[in-house]
Design an enzyme around this catalytic site. Structure first.
Site, PDB file in Angstrom:
ATOM      1  N   LYS A  94       6.060   4.070  16.950  1.00 50.98           N
ATOM      2  CA  LYS A  94       5.958   2.885  15.907  1.00 50.98           C
ATOM      3  C   LYS A  94       7.223   2.886  14.870  1.00 50.98           C
ATOM      4  CE  LYS A  94       2.810   0.677  13.090  1.00 50.98           C
ATOM      5  NZ  LYS A  94       1.274   0.332  12.304  1.00 50.98           N
ATOM      6  N   ASN A 109       5.312   6.065   3.228  1.00 51.89           N
ATOM      7  CA  ASN A 109       4.440   6.726   2.041  1.00 51.89           C
ATOM      8  C   ASN A 109       4.332   8.345   2.144  1.00 51.89           C
ATOM      9  OD1 ASN A 109       3.881   4.217   0.933  1.00 51.89           O
ATOM     10  ND2 ASN A 109       2.405   3.727   2.443  1.00 51.89           N
ATOM     11  N   THR A 110       4.990   8.858   3.298  1.00 52.15           N
ATOM     12  CA  THR A 110       5.053  10.152   3.224  1.00 52.15           C
ATOM     13  C   THR A 110       6.507  10.491   3.007  1.00 52.15           C
ATOM     14  OG1 THR A 110       3.021  10.604   4.629  1.00 52.15           O
ATOM     15  CG2 THR A 110       4.619  12.202   4.862  1.00 52.15           C
ATOM     16  N   PHE A 135      -1.412   8.370   4.035  1.00 52.82           N
ATOM     17  CA  PHE A 135      -2.146   9.251   5.307  1.00 52.82           C
ATOM     18  C   PHE A 135      -3.190   9.875   4.596  1.00 52.82           C
ATOM     19  CE2 PHE A 135       2.253   9.581   7.760  1.00 52.82           C
ATOM     20  CZ  PHE A 135       1.702   8.267   8.566  1.00 52.82           C
ATOM     21  N   ASN A 155       6.055  -1.430  11.159  1.00 52.84           N
ATOM     22  CA  ASN A 155       4.980  -0.722  10.088  1.00 52.84           C
ATOM     23  C   ASN A 155       5.380  -1.892   9.054  1.00 52.84           C
ATOM     24  OD1 ASN A 155       3.632   0.811   8.547  1.00 52.84           O
ATOM     25  ND2 ASN A 155       4.026   2.479  10.171  1.00 52.84           N
ATOM     26  N   ASN A 195       0.622  -1.351  -0.022  1.00 51.75           N
ATOM     27  CA  ASN A 195      -0.111  -0.036   0.041  1.00 51.75           C
ATOM     28  C   ASN A 195       0.912   1.275   0.039  1.00 51.75           C
ATOM     29  OD1 ASN A 195      -0.499   1.910   2.602  1.00 51.75           O
ATOM     30  ND2 ASN A 195       0.230   0.075   2.943  1.00 51.75           N
ATOM     31  N   SER A 213       6.186   5.055   8.330  1.00 51.57           N
ATOM     32  CA  SER A 213       5.239   4.816   7.356  1.00 51.57           C
ATOM     33  C   SER A 213       6.299   5.259   5.932  1.00 51.57           C
ATOM     34  CB  SER A 213       4.131   5.706   7.185  1.00 51.57           C
ATOM     35  OG  SER A 213       3.640   5.661   5.795  1.00 51.57           O
TER      36      SER A 213
HETATM   37  C1  LIG Z   1      -3.497  -0.080   3.585  1.00 53.30           C
HETATM   38  C2  LIG Z   1      -2.961  -0.098   4.877  1.00 53.30           C
HETATM   39  C3  LIG Z   1      -2.771   1.070   5.325  1.00 53.30           C
HETATM   40  C4  LIG Z   1      -2.172   1.430   6.793  1.00 53.30           C
HETATM   41  N1  LIG Z   1      -2.085   2.663   7.526  1.00 53.30           N
HETATM   42  C5  LIG Z   1      -1.146   2.725   8.536  1.00 53.30           C
HETATM   43  C6  LIG Z   1      -1.187   4.105   9.227  1.00 53.30           C
HETATM   44  O1  LIG Z   1      -2.088   5.016   8.814  1.00 53.30           O
HETATM   45  N2  LIG Z   1      -0.434   4.250  10.128  1.00 53.30           N
HETATM   46  C7  LIG Z   1       0.299   3.162  10.603  1.00 53.30           C
HETATM   47  O2  LIG Z   1       1.131   3.223  11.654  1.00 53.30           O
HETATM   48  N3  LIG Z   1       0.154   1.760  10.045  1.00 53.30           N
HETATM   49  C8  LIG Z   1      -0.568   1.774   8.863  1.00 53.30           C
HETATM   50  N4  LIG Z   1      -0.384   0.468   8.448  1.00 53.30           N
HETATM   51  C9  LIG Z   1       0.410  -0.547   8.776  1.00 53.30           C
HETATM   52  C10 LIG Z   1      -0.229  -1.556   9.782  1.00 53.30           C
HETATM   53  O3  LIG Z   1      -0.864  -0.943  10.949  1.00 53.30           O
HETATM   54  C11 LIG Z   1       0.613  -2.670  10.202  1.00 53.30           C
HETATM   55  O4  LIG Z   1       1.859  -1.997  10.933  1.00 53.30           O
HETATM   56  C12 LIG Z   1       1.340  -3.440   8.992  1.00 53.30           C
HETATM   57  O5  LIG Z   1       0.460  -3.536   7.930  1.00 53.30           O
HETATM   58  C13 LIG Z   1       1.832  -4.619   9.337  1.00 53.30           C
HETATM   59  O6  LIG Z   1       0.963  -5.647   9.793  1.00 53.30           O
HETATM   60  P1  LIG Z   1       0.156  -6.762   8.973  1.00 53.30           P
HETATM   61  O7  LIG Z   1       1.120  -7.633   8.503  1.00 53.30           O
HETATM   62  O8  LIG Z   1      -0.904  -7.276  10.118  1.00 53.30           O
HETATM   63  O9  LIG Z   1      -0.783  -6.044   8.109  1.00 53.30           O
HETATM   64  C14 LIG Z   1      -1.161   0.288   7.145  1.00 53.30           C
HETATM   65  C15 LIG Z   1      -1.421  -0.785   6.577  1.00 53.30           C
HETATM   66  C16 LIG Z   1      -2.209  -1.137   5.382  1.00 53.30           C
HETATM   67  C17 LIG Z   1      -1.918  -2.356   4.735  1.00 53.30           C
END
Ligand SMILES: Cc1cc2nc3c(=O)[nH]c(=O)nc-3n(C[C@H](O)[C@H](O)[C@H](O)COP(=O)(O)O)c2cc1C
Length: 362
Positions: A221, A188-189, A121, A250, A117, A186
């Protein structure tokens, strides 16, 4: 529930655009959240048994939480508890409202049970988010489990002004949640992960703690792509600035080897990778943090958790709580209950009374 979801529901959902499915599902869960009858129905199916954890002064009914990014707009705050989660982390929220990156920005690598992804934000800003939370509080539907908020940096704010940007969001939201997570990880920023550097992060910690007169737990995080040396600097700072814990991890900017052509195409997309390929690295980071801090700094483990075995792995590596995002997309809405039941079974078979007995044992 896992089997019918995977065989019947998931194929239909996965035939559609990933973000459209996400938006539709959240909209439905938002409607459900307003309806007591539907909420009770969902709770009857999905409520998890008790597996209490007490951490940074908060009582968690079970250790399985909803990870940040799934309920970015706080549209379904009451439903996560009904779906068996022991806590939820809402957001990411930034001070300025922002649309995020252009679509498409979520991609499924199905063969590897992963997601890439680059949302960036997308959110309606801390003040509007606060308003939404006030509405939930006034509706008498606020959940009983702990609620956290994930704070990010606004894209238009330069890195030198990051501390002020985070502090503005925190001020707007500090009375509306039980704990806060500073997201400096993240991918993505642009430039955000540079805020994991010692001096930049220290400025953010100081600015937030100055605003934190009611001593809400503040966690940070981290990215799975950090070196252990860089991680150790963060741990030193966390100790000095009364940070309550680390959320690890993350998404990653790295990509696994694959012969699957569809996955190769997905992995060529820019963004953060989550799901199964992230599991081992995030566990490694958790194990390192636990070892370095001698277990004194609480860890929320997240990354590639799909079942009770994965959860057990994270907890034995040092996590006191865990979170799920991608696992829910692949395993379905019963995942929290299944994991809690699985953890309890393992504890019973080993004669373990309290989950804390296994934290950091392997
Ligand atoms: C579509 C998407 C959006 C996410 N948005 C955020 C976010 O806004 N802030 C954040 O700290 N992590 C964000 N994450 C990361 C998740 O909170 C998590 O740390 C990461 O996906 C690893 O866990 P998982 O393997 O269970 O998905 C996002 C993940 C995905 C897939």
């Amino acid at each position: 529930m896992g089997w019918p979801y995977k065989k019947l529901v998931r194929p239909i959902l996965f035939a559609q655009n990933a973000e459209r499915v996400h938006d539709f599902t959240l909209k439905m869960l938002g409607h459900a959240s307003h309806n007591k009858f539907v909420c009770d129905f969902i709770r009857n199916f999905f409520a998890a048994p008790d597996l209490p954890v007490e951490l940074f002064g908060l009582k968690f009914p079970n250790p399985v939480g909803l990870a940040a990014g799934l309920d970015k707009f706080a549209v379904a705050v009451p439903i996560w508890e009904k779906l068996g989660f022991g806590f939820c982390e809402l957001g990411g929220v930034t001070w300025q409202p922002q649309p995020g990156n252009p679509r498409p920005r979520i991609f499924r690598a199905v063969a590897d049970e992963a997601i890439v992804n680059r949302m960036g934000f997308n959110n309606f800003g801390a003040e509007a988010f606060a308003q939404k939370l006030v509405e939930w509080k006034n509706s008498n539907r606020w959940p009983k489990h702990p609620v956290g908020i994930n704070l990010g940096k606004s894209k238009i704010t330069p890195l030198e002004k990051a501390a002020e940007d985070y502090a503005n969001s925190f001020r707007a939201l500090r009375d509306l949640a039980d704990f806060f997570v500073i997201n400096v990880s993240s991918p993505n920023t642009p430039g955000l992960r540079q805020l994991q550097d010692k001096s930049a992060l220290d400025e953010i910690f100081v600015a937030l703690q100055q605003e934190n007169s009611s001593r809400k737990p503040i966690l940070v995080k981290v990215a799975p792509d950090l070196s252990f040396e860089a991680l150790d600097e963060i741990l030193e700072l966390a100790n000095a600035r009364n940070i309550s814990g680390i959320v690890a991890t993350n998404t990653t900017i790295s990509r696994p080897q694959t012969n699957d052509v569809c996955s190769q195409k997905i992995y060529s997309e820019a963004g953060g990778l989550s799901g199964k390929p992230l599991r081992a690295r995030s566990t490694e980071i958790i194990r390192h943090i636990f070892k370095q801090t001698k277990g004194k700094l609480p860890i929320i483990g997240v990354g590639g958790i799909f079942n009770a075995d994965d959860a057990w792995e994270k907890i034995s590596a040092g996590a006191s709580l865990i979170q799920i995002y991608t696992g829910m997309i692949y395993e379905g809405p019963g995942i929290a209950k299944e994991i809690v039941c699985g953890l309890r079974q393992r504890m019973d078979s080993k004669g373990i009374k309290n989950l804390s007995e296994i934290v950091g044992t392997v």
